[in-house]
Design an enzyme around this catalytic site. Structure first.
Site, short mmCIF file in Angstrom:
data_model
loop_
_atom_site.label_atom_id
_atom_site.label_comp_id
_atom_site.label_asym_id
_atom_site.label_seq_id
_atom_site.Cartn_x
_atom_site.Cartn_y
_atom_site.Cartn_z
NE ARG A 43 -17.92 -6.87 18.49
CZ ARG A 43 -18.95 -6.62 19.30
NH1 ARG A 43 -20.19 -6.52 18.81
NH2 ARG A 43 -18.77 -6.49 20.60
CG ASP A 83 -22.11 -11.97 22.61
OD1 ASP A 83 -22.62 -11.52 23.66
OD2 ASP A 83 -22.15 -11.39 21.51
CD GLN A 85 -23.76 -2.44 24.18
OE1 GLN A 85 -23.61 -1.92 25.28
NE2 GLN A 85 -22.77 -3.04 23.55
NE ARG A 137 -25.66 -4.43 19.99
CZ ARG A 137 -26.74 -4.99 20.45
NH1 ARG A 137 -27.91 -4.80 19.84
NH2 ARG A 137 -26.72 -5.74 21.52
N GLY A 138 -24.87 -7.54 18.42
CA GLY A 138 -25.75 -8.59 18.94
C GLY A 138 -25.47 -9.83 18.11
CB ALA A 139 -24.62 -13.29 19.12
CG ASN A 162 -24.81 -11.62 27.32
OD1 ASN A 162 -24.93 -11.54 26.09
ND2 ASN A 162 -25.55 -10.91 28.15
CE LYS A 163 -21.69 -5.98 25.29
NZ LYS A 163 -20.39 -5.76 24.63
O1 MRU Z 1 -21.15 -5.89 21.97
P1 MRU Z 1 -22.54 -6.29 21.57
O2 MRU Z 1 -23.51 -5.16 21.66
O3 MRU Z 1 -22.55 -6.98 20.23
O4 MRU Z 1 -22.95 -7.36 22.65
C1 MRU Z 1 -24.21 -7.94 22.56
C2 MRU Z 1 -24.53 -8.88 23.64
O5 MRU Z 1 -23.74 -9.16 24.52
C3 MRU Z 1 -25.86 -9.58 23.53
O6 MRU Z 1 -26.39 -9.83 24.79
C4 MRU Z 1 -25.66 -10.92 22.80
O7 MRU Z 1 -24.98 -10.73 21.59
C5 MRU Z 1 -26.95 -11.59 22.53
S1 MRU Z 1 -27.90 -10.76 21.29
C6 MRU Z 1 -29.31 -11.67 21.01
#
Ligand code: MRU
Length: 363
Positions: A101, A249, A208, A56-58, A259-260
């Site tokens: 996603r 994201d 996270q 996970r994470g963009a 973002n999250k």
């Molecule tokens: O649901 P996730 O864990 O994939 O969400 C991740 C985030 O929101 C991060 O902050 C974002 O992807 C940036 S990662 C460099």
């Protein structure tokens, strides 16, 4: 699917296992209790890993999709001169992975880069296209490391030794290949002898911040303190926080940042207390085709994540309504600066982001 235990220092978040012709990821659902690696090489395995946040994470999602589709395509059983058949199989897998996603634009960006390789090599044999796809996927992964390091350099210039820094979710090396985006200046700062005090919001409901950010900073010997999301205001009021830095994201053309879930609340608090609020992201997260945050699709996830997951027993009545959006949008006006690998964009973002994207295309 093959899985095995490893040491964190010996592995990276996303990799390409050449010998096995497989995508190799750290299973992030097991952190912080276990470090388990997964080797994936079917569309279903890659889809499941992205959907269920094993990776996970963009940026890491983009890297996994690129390596994933390259290894999957490498196993297609088409004859050497059957380009149309190859393209049709490739497009099916691409669309399937793209449905894992909806929010992080890096997923679509990486899959589009891979599709471009197939299109640009339509005059080549199938084995040649397969080799070009592997090469591109490896390049996307290597570029990710370079971009993260550059984000770290630009970001580090905005902080001073000893700063208290608040972050939300995980935008660290577990969300990229190395360094991270929001955590890149912090890892890089540690390499250069800075002592930051990091406050990591636990980040309900999937934790996270507590599980991943705390884990990777702790592993890197960085001073990190976990707090519940609702403690940020208190920490800010007490003067513990000099700056906030988060990942993204998707960043819209007007500078709205998706973002999250919970990020926009932190930005509103930061404004109230006069604390700078930075966003760190590679240019692959900037989506100039999306005019504003209102146009970004927000993923809604399973209610069980709120009521049951990570609890010993269920913590809300069976049948109660649950609202579980995975992301929110921070208005551009709350963002002090957007740190990219090509420098820091400042308001007005419609101008500064288009300049940065122009620089990118000229590279
Ligand atoms: O649901 P996730 O864990 O994939 O969400 C991740 C985030 O929101 C991060 O902050 C974002 O992807 C940036 S990662 C460099």
């Amino acid at each position: 699917m093959i899985s095995y235990k490893a040491n964190y220092k010996d592995v990276t978040t996303v990799d390409f296992n050449k010998t096995k012709d497989a995508l190799l990821i750290i299973d992030q659902t097991k952190i912080p209790n276990e470090l388990v690696m997964l080797e994936l090489d079917t569309p279903e395995e890659v889809y499941e890993a992205i959907k269920n946040l094993r990776v996970r994470g963009a940026p890491a999602i983009g890297d996994s999709a690129a390596i994933g589709i390259a290894v999957i395509a490498n196993k297609f059983n088409c004859q050497n001169d059957h380009y149309d058949e190859f393209l049709s199989e490739f497009t099916k897998v691409k669309n399937y992975l793209a449905s894992s996603r909806p929010t992080a634009v890096n997923l679509f960006w990486a899959l589009d880069c891979m599709a471009e390789v197939v299109k640009n090599n339509s005059d080549k044999t199938v084995p040649e296209i397969k080799a070009a796809l592997i090469k591109k996927a490896e390049q996307i992964r290597t570029d990710d490391i370079e971009m993260s390091r550059a984000i770290g350099e630009h970001g580090l210039a905005l902080f001073k030794d000893g700063d208290g820094i608040l972050t939300h979710c995980n935008a660290g090396e577990l969300a990229t290949v190395k360094y991270g985006t929001a955590l890149a200046p912090i890892h890089l700062g540690r390499e250069k002898g800075y002592n930051f005090k990091v406050y990591s919001d636990e980040t309900r409901p999937l934790l996270q911040g507590a599980r991943l950010t705390a884990f990777e900073l702790f592993e890197d010997g960085i001073d990190v303190t976990v707090m519940c999301d609702n403690m940020a205001s208190r920490a800010m009021k007490e003067g513990k926080i000099n700056a906030v830095i988060v990942g993204a994201d998707r960043i819209a053309a007007n500078g709205d940042v998706c973002n999250k879930i919970g990020t926009s609340g932190v930005a509103i608090l930061a404004k109230h207390y006069g604390i700078p609020f930075y966003v760190a992201a590679p240019t692959s997260t900037i989506d100039m085709a999306t005019a504003s945050g209102n146009d970004i699709p927000i993923e809604e996830r399973n209610p069980d994540e709120v009521t049951e997951m990570h609890y010993v027993k269920r913590m809300a009545p069976v049948g109660v309504n649950v609202y579980n959006p995975a992301f929110d949008v921070t208005d551009a006006e709350l963002v002090t600066g957007i740190i990219t690998e090509l420098g820091v964009a400042y308001p007005p973002y419609s101008k500064s982001l288009s300049e940065i994207m122009k620089k990118k295309t000229e590279q």
